[in-house]
Design a protein around this motif. Structure first.
Motif, PDB file in Angstrom:
ATOM      1  N   HIS A 370      35.872  45.209  48.617  1.00 53.65           N
ATOM      2  CA  HIS A 370      35.384  46.184  47.664  1.00 53.65           C
ATOM      3  C   HIS A 370      36.517  47.030  46.995  1.00 53.65           C
ATOM      4  O   HIS A 370      36.137  47.590  46.102  1.00 53.65           O
ATOM      5  CB  HIS A 370      34.491  47.025  48.460  1.00 53.65           C
ATOM      6  CG  HIS A 370      32.983  46.618  48.468  1.00 53.65           C
ATOM      7  ND1 HIS A 370      31.963  47.464  48.356  1.00 53.65           N
ATOM      8  CD2 HIS A 370      32.526  45.296  49.024  1.00 53.65           C
ATOM      9  CE1 HIS A 370      30.646  46.510  48.535  1.00 53.65           C
ATOM     10  NE2 HIS A 370      31.357  45.224  48.984  1.00 53.65           N
ATOM     11  N   TYR A 373      36.941  44.987  44.150  1.00 53.91           N
ATOM     12  CA  TYR A 373      35.622  44.798  43.678  1.00 53.91           C
ATOM     13  C   TYR A 373      34.936  46.038  42.750  1.00 53.91           C
ATOM     14  O   TYR A 373      34.276  46.015  42.031  1.00 53.91           O
ATOM     15  CB  TYR A 373      34.586  44.188  44.729  1.00 53.91           C
ATOM     16  CG  TYR A 373      33.251  44.009  44.305  1.00 53.91           C
ATOM     17  CD1 TYR A 373      32.948  43.389  43.294  1.00 53.91           C
ATOM     18  CD2 TYR A 373      32.296  44.466  45.286  1.00 53.91           C
ATOM     19  CE1 TYR A 373      31.560  42.975  43.076  1.00 53.91           C
ATOM     20  CE2 TYR A 373      30.964  44.206  44.830  1.00 53.91           C
ATOM     21  CZ  TYR A 373      30.569  43.594  43.955  1.00 53.91           C
ATOM     22  OH  TYR A 373      29.055  43.360  43.978  1.00 53.91           O
ATOM     23  N   ARG A 374      35.569  47.145  43.374  1.00 55.96           N
ATOM     24  CA  ARG A 374      34.800  48.499  42.937  1.00 55.96           C
ATOM     25  C   ARG A 374      36.131  49.484  42.411  1.00 55.96           C
ATOM     26  O   ARG A 374      36.386  50.121  43.006  1.00 55.96           O
ATOM     27  CB  ARG A 374      34.053  49.028  43.940  1.00 55.96           C
ATOM     28  CG  ARG A 374      32.971  48.175  44.554  1.00 55.96           C
ATOM     29  CD  ARG A 374      32.182  49.060  45.009  1.00 55.96           C
ATOM     30  NE  ARG A 374      31.397  50.003  44.267  1.00 55.96           N
ATOM     31  CZ  ARG A 374      30.930  51.248  44.392  1.00 55.96           C
ATOM     32  NH1 ARG A 374      30.931  51.669  45.589  1.00 55.96           N
ATOM     33  NH2 ARG A 374      30.392  51.692  43.371  1.00 55.96           N
TER      34      ARG A 374
END
Ligand code: NIG
Ligand code: FE
Length: 391
Positions: A370, A373-374
């Motif tokens: 993440h 990914y974020r």
């Protein structure tokens, strides 16, 4: 004994490959025991010790990973250069010329202001998951200003670096050799008590390789350890010099020849990549793959400075490394933690193994993936350093 147990960790990144045979040493459904500021045990939640636990923290399935080791920052300065950044985004190219304007503001700033500003940036870094910071001087560039910048840096971290050889200051424009003499002599004498490392910006518009060698050797003779800014703006001899002097790290390395890669691959020197500089100078990102194929140890750091990379966010650095430089998410997380520790020649940080410093972060996410990914989202839920909760 003051023990803290973190339970119900959905995914624990230890950087200890003995757990699963991978670089990140992942443990699913894990627990982590901390005693007296160090890691006492890491393993499966089902096997977690139950005796003599003072505090239990429920991680509720979140991901736990080591705190970031940001091995390259320039946090002691005054003022900002947002207008220079704006001009670059509108088409100007980056030169090291803007450093002079930060030097002017830094020289005028009081010790109190420089310390308060550096503490503000360090707190910002901690809130983003960083638990170790290296901090350089390099915006004082006079005997007294370099000394006081290092004295201030040493109030924040033990990883302090003397960068009197950042650029030649304006008053030495016509006699650069005299400035090199000053750096190797009086300036080094007053800086050395507050510095662990010595660094030189060896590049176009900064210092040539022969001067860099002289300066680094003078520092080594004073007991400082070498590291170097090399091959940021163009190919040059800086990487080879770093290897020649067994530098802990060569930093930036955005332009590498095959000879540089060969030299690094047979050395202990870490290659530290600083994608914040490529982002902020709108330059081409280097590709990490040739370095990894040559088994070179790669670190990632923020390069936090007002000119070429004004960020403290290691999560942002990881996201860029994955998206733009062909790091796998695993390699990026390792480089921002264990890689940074290796760039500082430290074994006590960067991994969650028995006896290591209990420096870790709890992410409000189920997985380290993440982080890339974020992008742009602060996923940090808690940060612990030396077994104490900072955030
Ligand atoms: O690491 N490369 C040299 N020094 C800094 C930039 C300094 C500045 O522009 O203020 C760097 O990118
Ligand atoms: Fe730098």
């Amino acid at each position: 004994m003051a023990s803290t147990l973190i339970i119900n960790i959905g995914q624990l990144v230890t950087n200890d490959s003995s757990h699963d045979g991978t670089k990140l040493g992942l443990i699913k459904d894990a627990a982590l025991l901390i005693e007296d500021g160090v890691i006492a045990w890491a393993g499966s939640n089902a096997d977690a010790p139950t005796h003599h636990i003072k505090t239990t923290i429920d991680a509720e399935g979140m991901c736990v990973l080591p705190g970031y080791v940001d091995s390259h920052t320039h946090m002691i300065f005054a003022g900002d250069r947002s207008n220079e950044f704006r001009a670059r985004m509108l088409g100007e190219s980056y030169t090291a010329g803007g450093i002079a304007s930060t030097v002017e503001k830094t020289r005028k700033a009081s010790d109190e202001l420089l310390l308060a500003h550096a503490k503000f940036l360090a707190a910002e870094a901690h809130s983003g998951g960083t638990t170790t910071l290296e901090i350089k001087s390099g915006y004082g560039l006079s005997v007294n200003d370099e000394r006081r910048c290092l004295e201030i840096a040493s109030q924040i971290t033990e990883e302090t670096t003397f960068l009197g050889a950042h650029v030649v200051p304006l008053e030495y424009k016509d006699s650069p050799k005299d400035y090199v003499d000053l750096v190797c002599g009086e300036m080094l004498n007053v800086a050395a008590p507050f510095a662990k490392w010595i660094d030189v910006f060896c590049d176009k518009g900064a210092f040539a390789v022969d001067d860099a060698r002289r300066i680094l050797k003078a520092g080594i003779a004073k007991g400082l350890l070498p590291r170097i800014h090399a091959n940021q703006l163009q190919e040059g001899q800086g990487v080879l010099l770093g290897v020649e002097l067994d530098a802990a790290s060569v930093d930036h390395v955005s332009h590498l020849s095959e000879i540089d890669i060969e030299a690094l691959s047979t050395s202990k020197t870490v290659a530290t990549l600083l994608p914040g500089a490529e982002f902020s100078t709108r330059s081409v990102y280097p590709d990490v793959r040739p370095l990894l194929e040559a088994s070179i140890t790669v670190a990632l750091a923020s390069d936090c400075n007002p000119g070429s990379s004004y960020t403290t966010s290691m999560a942002f650095i990881i996201a860029m490394a994955v998206r733009e430089m062909h790091f796998s998410p695993e390699q990026a997380v390792w480089s921002a933690t264990m890689g940074g520790a290796k760039a500082l020649r430290r074994n006590d940080i960067g991994h969650l193994v028995e006896g290591a410093r209990a420096d870790f972060q709890i992410l409000n996410a189920p997985s380290y993936i993440h982080l890339a990914y974020r992008p742009g989202v602060n996923l940090v839920e808690q940060v612990w350093r030396n077994g104490l909760q900072l955030i």
